[in-house]
Scaffold this motif. Structure first.
Motif, short mmCIF file in Angstrom:
data_model
loop_
_atom_site.label_atom_id
_atom_site.label_comp_id
_atom_site.label_asym_id
_atom_site.label_seq_id
_atom_site.Cartn_x
_atom_site.Cartn_y
_atom_site.Cartn_z
N SER A 30 -6.20 7.76 -2.38
CA SER A 30 -7.09 7.15 -1.46
C SER A 30 -6.67 7.55 -0.05
CB SER A 30 -7.44 5.76 -1.34
OG SER A 30 -8.14 5.31 -2.58
N ARG A 75 -6.30 -1.06 5.96
CA ARG A 75 -6.57 -1.79 4.88
C ARG A 75 -5.69 -2.89 4.72
NH1 ARG A 75 -10.87 0.45 2.21
NH2 ARG A 75 -10.90 -1.57 1.58
N TYR A 135 -7.43 -5.16 -1.56
CA TYR A 135 -7.52 -3.82 -1.52
C TYR A 135 -6.84 -3.00 -2.78
CZ TYR A 135 -7.24 1.10 0.13
OH TYR A 135 -7.38 2.44 0.10
N LEU A 136 -5.71 -3.30 -3.10
CA LEU A 136 -5.12 -2.72 -4.05
C LEU A 136 -5.72 -2.99 -5.56
CD1 LEU A 136 -1.28 -3.19 -2.88
CD2 LEU A 136 -2.74 -0.97 -3.17
N GLU A 195 -8.91 -2.68 -6.10
CA GLU A 195 -10.01 -1.79 -6.08
C GLU A 195 -9.67 -0.68 -5.49
OE1 GLU A 195 -11.91 -2.90 -1.66
OE2 GLU A 195 -11.91 -4.40 -2.99
N ARG A 196 -8.36 -0.15 -5.14
CA ARG A 196 -8.10 1.01 -4.43
C ARG A 196 -8.20 2.05 -5.57
NH1 ARG A 196 -3.53 4.30 -3.82
NH2 ARG A 196 -3.45 5.41 -2.16
N ARG A 197 -8.63 3.17 -5.10
CA ARG A 197 -8.88 4.38 -6.00
C ARG A 197 -7.58 5.38 -6.02
NH1 ARG A 197 -14.62 6.45 -7.33
NH2 ARG A 197 -15.70 4.49 -7.21
N GLN A 217 1.12 4.45 -2.65
CA GLN A 217 1.26 5.72 -2.40
C GLN A 217 2.37 6.32 -2.66
OE1 GLN A 217 1.25 5.09 1.93
NE2 GLN A 217 -1.14 4.98 2.07
N ILE A 242 0.83 -1.10 0.02
CA ILE A 242 -0.14 0.03 -0.02
C ILE A 242 0.84 1.14 -0.01
CG2 ILE A 242 -1.74 1.21 1.39
CD1 ILE A 242 -3.04 -1.43 2.34
N GLU A 265 -4.38 4.78 6.51
CA GLU A 265 -4.74 4.11 5.27
C GLU A 265 -4.13 2.54 5.27
OE1 GLU A 265 -5.22 3.65 0.35
OE2 GLU A 265 -3.93 5.13 1.20
#
Length: 108
Positions: free
Chosen positions: A103, A89, A95-96, A98-100, A46, A42, A85
């Motif tokens: 986020s 998550r 998650y990654l 579907e992640r926008r 980012q 994640i 975040e």
């Protein structure tokens, strides 16, 4: 995403860190910890979104602001938006997918 095992690149209070494009961990056994690796992935996402260097600058600025706010280094660290975040998550291994984009902003 290459995973490197090196206990010297990481501070004593941490067991791993995402340094784009690598995940650096202190101990070999962490490679098998899916939740931990997802947390670091994640952070890699980012970092890419913010073109890497700005991520580190914003991370440091937010840490300083949180440190002034909470007057406790651990609490400051846990309340950085990027960490909030990732911690919230990390258990969602899909998650990654579907992640926008950006986020982490909703965790400010």
């Amino acid at each position: 995403m290459p995973i490197l095992v090196n206990k010297y690149l990481i501070g004593r209070h941490f067991v791993g860190i995402a340094l784009w494009p690598f995940i650096v961990i202190k101990n070999q056994y962490l490679k098998d910890d899916e939740i931990f690796i997802n947390h670091e992935k994640i952070h890699l996402r980012q970092q890419v979104e913010l073109l890497v260097i700005p991520f580190y600058i914003l991370y440091l600025i937010e840490y300083i602001v949180r440190l002034l706010q909470y007057r406790n280094s651990q609490e400051a660290y846990r309340n950085i938006s990027f960490e909030r975040e990732a911690y919230e998550r990390e258990g969602d291994l899909s998650y990654l997918k579907e992640r926008r984009l950006w986020s982490f902003i909703k965790y400010l």
